[in-house]
Motif scaffolding. Structure first.
Motif, mmCIF file in Angstrom:
data_model
loop_
_atom_site.group_PDB
_atom_site.id
_atom_site.type_symbol
_atom_site.label_atom_id
_atom_site.label_comp_id
_atom_site.label_asym_id
_atom_site.label_seq_id
_atom_site.Cartn_x
_atom_site.Cartn_y
_atom_site.Cartn_z
ATOM 1 N N SER A 11 -3.063 -4.504 5.129
ATOM 2 C CA SER A 11 -3.992 -5.239 4.185
ATOM 3 C C SER A 11 -3.526 -4.792 2.921
ATOM 4 O O SER A 11 -3.830 -5.486 1.897
ATOM 5 C CB SER A 11 -5.326 -4.746 4.837
ATOM 6 N N MET A 12 -3.634 -3.511 2.749
ATOM 7 C CA MET A 12 -3.300 -2.825 1.134
ATOM 8 C C MET A 12 -1.786 -3.268 0.737
ATOM 9 O O MET A 12 -1.951 -3.576 -0.409
ATOM 10 C CB MET A 12 -3.303 -1.320 1.414
ATOM 11 N N MET A 13 -1.139 -3.441 1.839
ATOM 12 C CA MET A 13 0.254 -3.849 1.270
ATOM 13 C C MET A 13 0.276 -5.358 0.830
ATOM 14 O O MET A 13 0.888 -5.799 -0.132
ATOM 15 C CB MET A 13 1.222 -3.392 2.155
ATOM 16 N N CYS A 14 -0.484 -5.877 1.544
ATOM 17 C CA CYS A 14 -0.743 -7.563 1.200
ATOM 18 C C CYS A 14 -1.212 -7.731 -0.137
ATOM 19 O O CYS A 14 -1.317 -8.709 -0.935
ATOM 20 C CB CYS A 14 -1.357 -8.116 2.269
ATOM 21 N N HIS A 15 -2.212 -6.495 -0.503
ATOM 22 C CA HIS A 15 -2.713 -6.890 -1.845
ATOM 23 C C HIS A 15 -1.999 -5.859 -2.905
ATOM 24 O O HIS A 15 -2.834 -5.272 -3.701
ATOM 25 C CB HIS A 15 -4.189 -6.275 -1.845
#
Length: 415
Positions: free
Chosen positions: A50-54
């Motif tokens: 999720s952090m990588m997608c954001h």
């Protein structure tokens, strides 16, 4: 995006009136067991993805390496510790959506928002460390840290809970009269505006970082390297590596293994970039629609006040034991523990709702324009939902908004 998919699905279940207590209980029991989500997935992997997608930088969770001075980098330690720290609050926020809606609001105000206030401080400290530590040379080409990406990701999760809290106040009937609804929709529009600002800043950071990496790759292809200097640095690095390797502790090894698992989880459970872009686009459009709809409803109520259709909230002379300011503060008292976004006061509401110098025709026109903007965004959402690209992916099942929900919002904008 698996974490976002789960959150949107559980939120849809929370607002559904077809899921009784038995269905919710079964879902809650199977949400997390054997130390894994649904007994299959590692929660830290989901948080990492999720952090990588954001647009959080890869350096935060990469495998253990060395900095430019040849010393072991502590970046992976802090990043992985923070991942482990996030597991319990993320699980609690997911499980919260399966509880009774009145209980959800109570738990948010008494426990969960306080926990996320601590996480905001920890994320801010992590970003500060990464931009001021010796590892900042590694981040020099990653300009995304100019906007504190980890802090903004935590802020996104906090805003998700705050928006849900205000929505629960309306769904449960706690806020039902126009005097209270005008407060709720005014605060709701502020939260959605803050949500959009954070998403736009993260997107801008990702674009800036990608441009910087492209320029760096172009410069490295045109700049020759000296072989003698590389041999000298390699020898000095090996000496320092031998000295530092003896000081590793067991906790550090566990953190490194968790980071490597997260990296392996990315390769084994990949979601295509095109699929991520579709979901991110839908998420941004949905937040924009929510902002314009709440703003339009707020302006419509204010216009009804000017047309004398509704009577404004009673003045302090009509109360014996309370005031309008006390009522406002109690409505949003749960937000007082958070440093970001800043808590709004009753004076802010008075200033934001003061349209005394605006003609009623202009005010109605502003409300109409807000609904028109929301309608145009909903048309884009419906076009994406009907596109072959969307239906080819599994996003049709886990989309932030379903077609029936978009059509119901279109009716609100038209009506």
């Amino acid at each position: 995006k698996k974490l976002q998919r789960t959150q949107y699905t559980l939120k849809r279940i929370s607002s559904s009136r077809n899921c009784n207590i038995l269905v919710r209980s079964v879902l809650a029991l199977n949400l997390y067991f054997s130390d894994k989500i649904h007994g299959q997935f590692n929660l830290s992997n989901w948080i990492h993805n999720s952090m990588m997608c954001h647009y959080c930088p890869k350096l935060l969770f990469q495998e253990e390496g060395e900095n430019d001075d040849g010393e072991p980098s502590n970046t992976v330690d802090y990043g992985t510790f923070f991942l482990l720290r996030l597991e319990k609050p993320i699980y609690d926020s997911c499980k919260l959506l399966l509880l009774n809606r009145s209980r959800q609001r109570t738990l948010l105000s008494e426990h969960y928002l306080k926990e996320w206030s601590f996480l905001q401080n920890e994320a801010n400290a992590l970003d500060f460390y990464l931009t001021t530590s010796p590892q900042r040379n590694e981040l020099s080409s990653n300009s995304s840290y100019n906007v504190m990406t980890t802090t903004n990701w935590v802020l996104l999760q906090t805003l998700f809970l705050m928006e849900h809290y205000v929505g629960l106040s309306i769904d449960t009937g706690l806020v039902h009269e126009h005097q209270d609804l005008v407060l709720a929709y005014w605060y709701w529009s502020f939260l959605y505006s803050a949500h959009l600002n954070v998403l736009n800043s993260l997107l801008l950071a990702q674009q800036t970082a990608s441009n910087a990496s492209t320029e760096e790759s172009n410069s490295t292809t045109t700049t020759p390297r000296s072989s003698n200097n590389n041999i000298h640095v390699e020898n000095s690095n090996n000496k320092k590596k031998d000295v530092k390797s003896s000081n590793k502790v067991r906790m550090k090894q566990e953190c490194s293994s968790t980071a490597s698992k997260a990296k392996k989880g990315n390769s084994s459970q990949n979601i295509s970039i095109a699929e991520i872009n579709v979901e991110n686009n839908l998420e941004n459009l949905l937040v924009g629609v929510s902002r314009f709809v709440s703003k339009g409803i707020f302006q419509s109520i204010i216009s009804c006040y000017q047309l004398k259709i509704f009577q404004p909230a009673p003045t302090e002379q009509n109360y014996r034991f309370t005031t309008n300011e006390i009522i406002f503060n109690k409505r949003f008292e749960a937000f007082s523990v958070l440093s970001q976004p800043p808590r709004l006061t009753y004076n802010d509401f008075l200033q934001g709702s003061d349209y005394s110098n605006v003609d009623i025709e202009d005010l109605i026109h502003c409300a109409t324009e807000s609904f028109k903007h929301a309608k145009s965004m909903l048309d884009k959402i419906l076009a994406i939902l009907a596109s072959k690209e969307h239906n080819d992916y599994s996003t049709a099942l886990y989309s932030p908004i379903q077609k029936t929900e978009a059509l119901s919002l279109v009716k609100v904008c038209i009506g």
